[in-house]
Design an enzyme around this catalytic site. Structure first.
Site, PDB file in Angstrom:
ATOM      1  N   ARG A  49     -47.166-117.454 -59.115  1.00  0.00           N
ATOM      2  CA  ARG A  49     -45.989-117.729 -59.960  1.00  0.00           C
ATOM      3  C   ARG A  49     -44.724-117.076 -59.399  1.00  0.00           C
ATOM      4  NH1 ARG A  49     -47.125-118.840 -66.034  1.00  0.00           N
ATOM      5  NH2 ARG A  49     -48.612-120.459 -65.574  1.00  0.00           N
ATOM      6  N   LYS A 153     -65.889-117.926 -60.721  1.00  0.00           N
ATOM      7  CA  LYS A 153     -66.551-117.716 -62.003  1.00  0.00           C
ATOM      8  C   LYS A 153     -65.601-116.956 -62.925  1.00  0.00           C
ATOM      9  CE  LYS A 153     -69.445-114.120 -63.131  1.00  0.00           C
ATOM     10  NZ  LYS A 153     -68.816-112.793 -63.272  1.00  0.00           N
ATOM     11  N   HIS A 183     -70.749-115.317 -56.261  1.00  0.00           N
ATOM     12  CA  HIS A 183     -70.720-114.571 -54.993  1.00  0.00           C
ATOM     13  C   HIS A 183     -72.087-113.991 -54.630  1.00  0.00           C
ATOM     14  CE1 HIS A 183     -70.123-110.956 -57.498  1.00  0.00           C
ATOM     15  NE2 HIS A 183     -70.530-110.261 -56.456  1.00  0.00           N
ATOM     16  N   LYS A 187     -74.616-113.321 -50.650  1.00  0.00           N
ATOM     17  CA  LYS A 187     -75.175-112.060 -50.142  1.00  0.00           C
ATOM     18  C   LYS A 187     -76.324-112.382 -49.195  1.00  0.00           C
ATOM     19  CE  LYS A 187     -74.026-109.410 -54.304  1.00  0.00           C
ATOM     20  NZ  LYS A 187     -73.209-108.259 -54.007  1.00  0.00           N
ATOM     21  N   ASP A 240     -71.237-112.434 -68.311  1.00  0.00           N
ATOM     22  CA  ASP A 240     -70.687-111.881 -67.062  1.00  0.00           C
ATOM     23  C   ASP A 240     -71.722-111.867 -65.939  1.00  0.00           C
ATOM     24  OD1 ASP A 240     -68.588-110.617 -65.586  1.00  0.00           O
ATOM     25  OD2 ASP A 240     -69.644-108.707 -65.802  1.00  0.00           O
ATOM     26  N   HIS A 245     -75.271-114.621 -62.108  1.00  0.00           N
ATOM     27  CA  HIS A 245     -75.940-113.920 -61.002  1.00  0.00           C
ATOM     28  C   HIS A 245     -77.453-113.791 -61.224  1.00  0.00           C
ATOM     29  CE1 HIS A 245     -71.898-113.201 -59.960  1.00  0.00           C
ATOM     30  NE2 HIS A 245     -71.715-112.043 -60.551  1.00  0.00           N
ATOM     31  N   LYS A 341     -74.043-102.059 -67.555  1.00  0.00           N
ATOM     32  CA  LYS A 341     -73.023-101.192 -66.944  1.00  0.00           C
ATOM     33  C   LYS A 341     -73.336 -99.760 -67.352  1.00  0.00           C
ATOM     34  CE  LYS A 341     -69.332-104.521 -66.243  1.00  0.00           C
ATOM     35  NZ  LYS A 341     -69.361-104.639 -64.757  1.00  0.00           N
TER      36      LYS A 341
HETATM   37  C1  BG6 Z   1     -68.908-109.789 -61.117  1.00  0.00           C
HETATM   38  C2  BG6 Z   1     -68.805-109.276 -62.539  1.00  0.00           C
HETATM   39  O1  BG6 Z   1     -69.184-111.171 -61.108  1.00  0.00           O
HETATM   40  O2  BG6 Z   1     -69.953-109.108 -60.446  1.00  0.00           O
HETATM   41  C3  BG6 Z   1     -68.588-107.786 -62.554  1.00  0.00           C
HETATM   42  O3  BG6 Z   1     -67.729-109.946 -63.207  1.00  0.00           O
HETATM   43  C4  BG6 Z   1     -69.627-107.081 -61.727  1.00  0.00           C
HETATM   44  O4  BG6 Z   1     -68.582-107.286 -63.891  1.00  0.00           O
HETATM   45  C5  BG6 Z   1     -69.763-107.712 -60.349  1.00  0.00           C
HETATM   46  O5  BG6 Z   1     -69.268-105.715 -61.607  1.00  0.00           O
HETATM   47  C6  BG6 Z   1     -70.938-107.151 -59.580  1.00  0.00           C
HETATM   48  O6  BG6 Z   1     -70.912-107.628 -58.277  1.00  0.00           O
HETATM   49  P1  BG6 Z   1     -71.610-106.828 -57.112  1.00  0.00           P
HETATM   50  O7  BG6 Z   1     -71.492-107.719 -55.914  1.00  0.00           O
HETATM   51  O8  BG6 Z   1     -70.867-105.534 -56.970  1.00  0.00           O
HETATM   52  O9  BG6 Z   1     -73.021-106.610 -57.555  1.00  0.00           O
END
Ligand code: BG6
Length: 477
Positions: A49, A153, A183, A187, A240, A245, A341
């Site tokens: 922006r 995401k 992501h 890995k 999340d 994941h 967490k």
């Molecule tokens: C993200 C989440 O997708 O993945 C985060 O939004 C999380 O909350 C993160 O901390 C963890 O990724 P990684 O690669 O550090 O395990």
């Protein structure tokens, strides 16, 4: 041409000045450029922006974003000087997209590009629809070359919103053009799961209910919610981490053998595995929320006291869920997914517990208490590798058994492991969708968790630095 090609391209980053662009996307592009893996002399256009920003300012930002060694800095700087540009999208009105289109065409003319374009939407989710529509309405969904769109995401926040987003995308882009990012799939160790299973006949022949008793997949984080309460309060651990994941890891463990290592057959098997999961019963889920404590001698706040979190928040920071897969391979084998967490340490691991020996011959030798199971631990982070746990006879007398690991460690065997974003962007340039999430997959994952998403929460408290609420242990009993 819808897709399928490589060749030099224009890489457009929406959210070009944002955190993800600085931390992940630009450094990954630098590395791929240095490796000659962008399909030719690719050009980058950062879009945001900010109307004050310009090419020079954005080049400075891109140089700063590079975390590479000094030796590569001058090369990256030279590349930035030559190939990185900036365009403001202002308020994102239709005219702004007309202007953006003109700028894109101008850059392509200047660099002699054939119209290959990647649009990376690295924006908060509420900005996805406007950006997709903006691009589509000015005809940027198609070009003379290939056009691909990358969506970060979270992809929706439930089944209905994910469907609506898929419908909107498909109005302007075909599924072959859409690259939904998770992501975790980038890995190295996650990809290694495919190799582990399908290149090692020994494991694949044991990979079923006859030999496996349970599978547990853990994504444990040491950090708290940090400064992301604005997002996290609405998301929680289920949206999340679990829906994406953890579910991705589960499908890679559970899927059938694909007919080929290619996007379509792999994604088809993952979708089948997902659809075979039985509806989740409420007694098979435990939600938790961290309370404060002292971790490594430092006081850490409760989730409630984190900046931006409502005092009476019921958002979960921990989930443990037991899944049952109703198919011939997995009937009766529980899959436990857990994430949280502020847990004891950072650990992402898949534990495959094999069945115990049918007859325990060592009872006579007094080894009553040592009935372990062979266990395979695939560690994705922080120490990438795997261990296979065996029983051995401990030397000497009295006769007793010990559990010992056979270990493989990536860092010991290979100098460097590429960052997930590097792997994913390399595939994007090559037009390979294997490590990206298909529309049907994302919808199947939302359907699976649908009954839990908006169910009232009464998360169980757990101390920061622990392994989560005690109730989660009971789930496994
Ligand atoms: C993200 C989440 O997708 O993945 C985060 O939004 C999380 O909350 C993160 O901390 C963890 O990724 P990684 O690669 O550090 O395990």
């Amino acid at each position: 041409m819808a897709d399928g090609g490589t060749g030099a391209s224009l890489f457009v980053i929406f959210g070009g000045t944002g955190d993800l662009a600085r931390r992940k996307i630009l450094p990954a592009l630098h590395q791929l450029h240095l490796q000659g893996a962008t399909g030719g002399d690719s050009v980058v256009l950062g879009v945001a922006r900010d109307r004050e920003m310009n090419d020079a300012g954005y080049r400075a930002l891109a140089r700063e974003a590079d975390g590479g060694a000094d030796a590569t800095r001058s090369e990256v700087a030279a590349w930035a000087e030559h190939a990185i540009h900036y365009e403001s999208i202002g308020a994102g009105a239709p005219d702004d997209y007309v202007r953006l289109r003109a700028r894109i065409e101008q850059i392509e003319t200047d660099y002699g590009l054939a119209g290959n374009r990647a649009f990376y939407v690295a924006l908060p989710p509420d900005a996805f629809p406007g950006t997709i529509t903006g691009l589509g309405e000015v005809g940027l969904g198609r070009s003379e070359g290939w056009t691909r769109i990358v969506i970060e995401k979270p992809f929706g926040r439930d089944l209905a919103s994910a469907r609506a987003l898929n419908d909107l995308l498909h109005r302007y882009f075909s599924e072959e053009q859409v690259y939904r990012i998770d992501h975790y799939l980038g890995k190295e160790t996650v990809q290694n799961l495919l190799v582990f299973r399908f290149a090692n006949a020994m494991f694949e022949s044991l990979w079923n209910r006859d030999h496996i008793e349970a599978v547990q997949i853990t994504v444990a984080e040491e950090l708290g919610v940090e400064r992301r309460a604005g997002y996290y309060e609405r998301a929680g651990a289920l949206r999340d981490i679990v829906q994406n994941h953890l579910t991705q890891l589960m499908t890679l463990v559970a899927m059938e053998v694909p007919s080929a290592i290619a996007a379509d057959p792999i994604r088809a098997e993952k979708i089948k595995a997902l659809r075979a999961v039985a509806p989740i019963r409420s007694e098979n889920v435990v939600f938790g929320q961290y309370v404060g404590g002292v971790v490594d001698g430092e006081a850490v706040p409760a989730y409630h006291d984190e900046p931006g979190v409502a005092a009476a928040s019921t958002t979960e920071t921990f989930v443990a869920v037991k899944l049952e897969i109703e198919n011939w391979r997995w009937q009766g084998v529980p899959f436990y997914l857990r994430t949280g967490k502020r847990l004891a340490r950072r650990l992402t691991e898949i534990e495959v517990k094999f069945r115990r020996a049918p007859v325990w011959l060592f009872r006579q030798a007094g080894c009553e208490d040592e009935i372990h199971r062979n266990t395979l631990l695939l560690t994705l982070q922080p120490d990438e590798g795997f261990s296979l746990l065996f029983e051995i006879k401990a030397p000497g007398q009295p006769f007793h058994l010990r559990r010992q690991p056979l270990r493989f460690n990536y860092a010991e065997a290979f100098a460097q492991i590429p960052d997930a974003y590097q792997t994913l962007l390399r595939d994007l340039f090559e037009g390979d969708q294997t490590l990206f999430v298909h529309a049907d997959e994302v919808e199947a994952a939302w359907s699976l968790f649908a009954p839990l998403l908006d169910a009232p929460r009464d998360p169980r408290p757990y101390a920061a630095g622990s392994w989560g609420p005690a109730e989660a242990e009971v789930l496994e009993a």
